[in-house]
Design an enzyme around this catalytic site. Structure first.
Site, PDB file in Angstrom:
ATOM      1  N   HIS A 121       0.830  -1.280   0.009  1.00 27.45           N
ATOM      2  CA  HIS A 121       0.024  -0.012  -0.067  1.00 27.45           C
ATOM      3  C   HIS A 121       0.941   1.389  -0.147  1.00 27.45           C
ATOM      4  CE1 HIS A 121      -4.318  -1.486   0.980  1.00 27.45           C
ATOM      5  NE2 HIS A 121      -3.530  -2.463   0.628  1.00 27.45           N
ATOM      6  N   ASP A 122       1.942   1.147   0.485  1.00 28.16           N
ATOM      7  CA  ASP A 122       3.004   2.388   0.534  1.00 28.16           C
ATOM      8  C   ASP A 122       3.265   2.554  -0.877  1.00 28.16           C
ATOM      9  OD1 ASP A 122       4.459   4.394   1.640  1.00 28.16           O
ATOM     10  OD2 ASP A 122       6.263   2.967   1.549  1.00 28.16           O
ATOM     11  N   VAL A 144       1.273   4.235  -3.763  1.00 26.58           N
ATOM     12  CA  VAL A 144       0.864   5.514  -3.669  1.00 26.58           C
ATOM     13  C   VAL A 144       2.002   6.382  -3.378  1.00 26.58           C
ATOM     14  CG1 VAL A 144      -0.493   7.339  -2.154  1.00 26.58           C
ATOM     15  CG2 VAL A 144      -1.360   4.675  -2.370  1.00 26.58           C
ATOM     16  N   GLY A 177       4.627   6.013  -4.617  1.00 27.28           N
ATOM     17  CA  GLY A 177       6.014   5.320  -4.612  1.00 27.28           C
ATOM     18  C   GLY A 177       6.462   4.627  -2.965  1.00 27.28           C
ATOM     19  N   GLU A 221      -2.638   9.152   4.178  1.00 25.79           N
ATOM     20  CA  GLU A 221      -2.870   8.035   3.791  1.00 25.79           C
ATOM     21  C   GLU A 221      -3.459   6.935   4.588  1.00 25.79           C
ATOM     22  OE1 GLU A 221       0.487   6.242   1.204  1.00 25.79           O
ATOM     23  OE2 GLU A 221       1.049   8.392   0.571  1.00 25.79           O
ATOM     24  N   PRO A 268      -4.937  -0.907  -6.013  1.00 21.80           N
ATOM     25  CA  PRO A 268      -5.545  -1.942  -6.579  1.00 21.80           C
ATOM     26  C   PRO A 268      -6.783  -2.217  -5.365  1.00 21.80           C
ATOM     27  CG  PRO A 268      -3.335  -2.521  -7.089  1.00 21.80           C
ATOM     28  CD  PRO A 268      -3.581  -1.253  -6.011  1.00 21.80           C
ATOM     29  N   THR A 323      -1.425 -15.724   0.134  1.00 20.22           N
ATOM     30  CA  THR A 323      -1.296 -16.787   0.849  1.00 20.22           C
ATOM     31  C   THR A 323      -1.297 -16.639   2.107  1.00 20.22           C
ATOM     32  OG1 THR A 323      -0.051 -18.851   0.910  1.00 20.22           O
ATOM     33  CG2 THR A 323       1.121 -16.641   0.724  1.00 20.22           C
ATOM     34  N   ASP A 360      -6.290 -17.686   2.138  1.00 17.00           N
ATOM     35  CA  ASP A 360      -5.746 -18.740   1.503  1.00 17.00           C
ATOM     36  C   ASP A 360      -6.118 -20.040   2.327  1.00 17.00           C
ATOM     37  OD1 ASP A 360      -4.525 -20.890   0.292  1.00 17.00           O
ATOM     38  OD2 ASP A 360      -2.537 -19.985   0.707  1.00 17.00           O
TER      39      ASP A 360
END
Length: 317
Positions: A59-60, A63, A65, A78, A151, A182, A233
């Protein structure tokens, strides 16, 4: 010869490859062991920290980079955005930073700590490690609105591929990095819409194995607690292995974005290759995951004078 070296250097800088393995070899030689110790201690106490740290790095990087902007506190940072509401493990980064500020003050960036912690989380859950290029600087900006580039759990495959392409990552990277699922869990609120009235059809998502559906419905009753956590998973949620891909093949992907990887030929081929399907050139998941993590770790990376070395990782924005 000099001109060739200069050209290669400029190309690397243009591609954001400003990091290198061994960056702190002289300035802070214990950096990797200190971060590894902090992660090991945290995961031993609470195994859910491992997928939390791995997801935090993802997640870092998506957004602004890989610049530790996800760590910054503030009313509209964020960290406050919806996609980041379930992140965990911030205290592990802080613990490692505190030790590093004692061992080598003002030297190691929070962004590099997070990159190492993500790798060490994989190792702590049975995965294979990789060499982490370091030398990132910490970003100066953190805005909740920027998380739109992340995403999402319900993104169609075209959107997922596009979001990865925008970051210089390819379809194999998408499938490999999705394999982070997983380990870890997802809240019922992120997928229960698939179980009862998918797309207003008064029926469940047909891409869920009918034999698996009652299990999910029991865990996430219609109108039930949306915060309840479910393994991503099934049968192997605590171990970093390729069983996630077997679940996709068997129509047991929990998130719609996971299920989508099996339902499109562009991504299904890589799922099959990670499973070693006969007739296809196989890919070793652990190896390729590490390679994709290195590529993602260089997304819009800040080096040199482009950022700062934060003394406190959770500094106020």
């Amino acid at each position: 010869m000099f001109s060739l070296i200069l050209l290669a250097t400029l190309v690397n800088l243009a591609l954001g490859q400003g990091t290198r393995v061994g960056f702190y070899q002289t300035s802070c030689p214990r950096v990797e062991s200190i971060v590894q110790s902090a992660v090991r201690s945290a995961v031993d106490s609470n195994p859910t920290i491992a997928p939390g740290l791995l997801r935090m790095f993802f997640h870092d990087c998506f957004v602004n980079g890989c610049d530790a902007s996800i760590l910054i506190d503030g009313s509209s940072s964020e960290k406050t955005a919806g996609p980041n509401s379930f992140l965990r493990g911030f205290e592990v980064i802080d613990a490692a930073k505190t030790q590093l500020e004692t061992a080598c003050p003002g030297v190691v960036s929070c962004a590099d700590i997070l990159a190492l912690a993500a790798r060490d989380s994989v190792v702590q859950t049975g995965g294979t490690g990789w060499s982490v290029p370091l030398g990132r600087r910490d970003g100066l900006v953190s805005q909740a609105a920027d998380t739109a580039s992340l995403p999402a759990f319900n993104d169609p495959i075209n959107v997922l591929i596009s979001k990865f392409t925008d970051k210089g990552l390819n379809t194999q990277d998408l499938v490999a990095l999705s394999g982070a699922h997983t380990i870890g869990t997802a809240a019922c609120a992120l997928f229960s819409y698939r179980l009862y009235n998918y797309n207003n059809t008064n029926a469940p998502d047909p891409n869920i194995d009918p034999a698996f559906l009652p299990t999910l419905q029991n865990l996430c009753p219609n109108g039930g607690d949306g915060s309840r956590r479910v393994d991503l998973d099934t049968g192997s949620a605590g171990r970093f292995d390729n069983s996630y891909y077997a679940n996709l093949r068997n129509m047991r992907g929990v998130l719609e974005s996971d299920s989508a990887l099996w339902n499109d030929t562009r991504t299904q081929t890589f799922v099959q290759r990670f499973l070693g399907v006969r007739g296809l050139l196989g890919l070793t998941f652990n190896v390729e995951f590490g390679r994709s993590m290195v590529r993602m770790g260089n997304v819009e990376v800040k080096t040199g004078t482009q950022g700062e070395i934060r003394r406190v990782c959770t500094a106020i924005n």
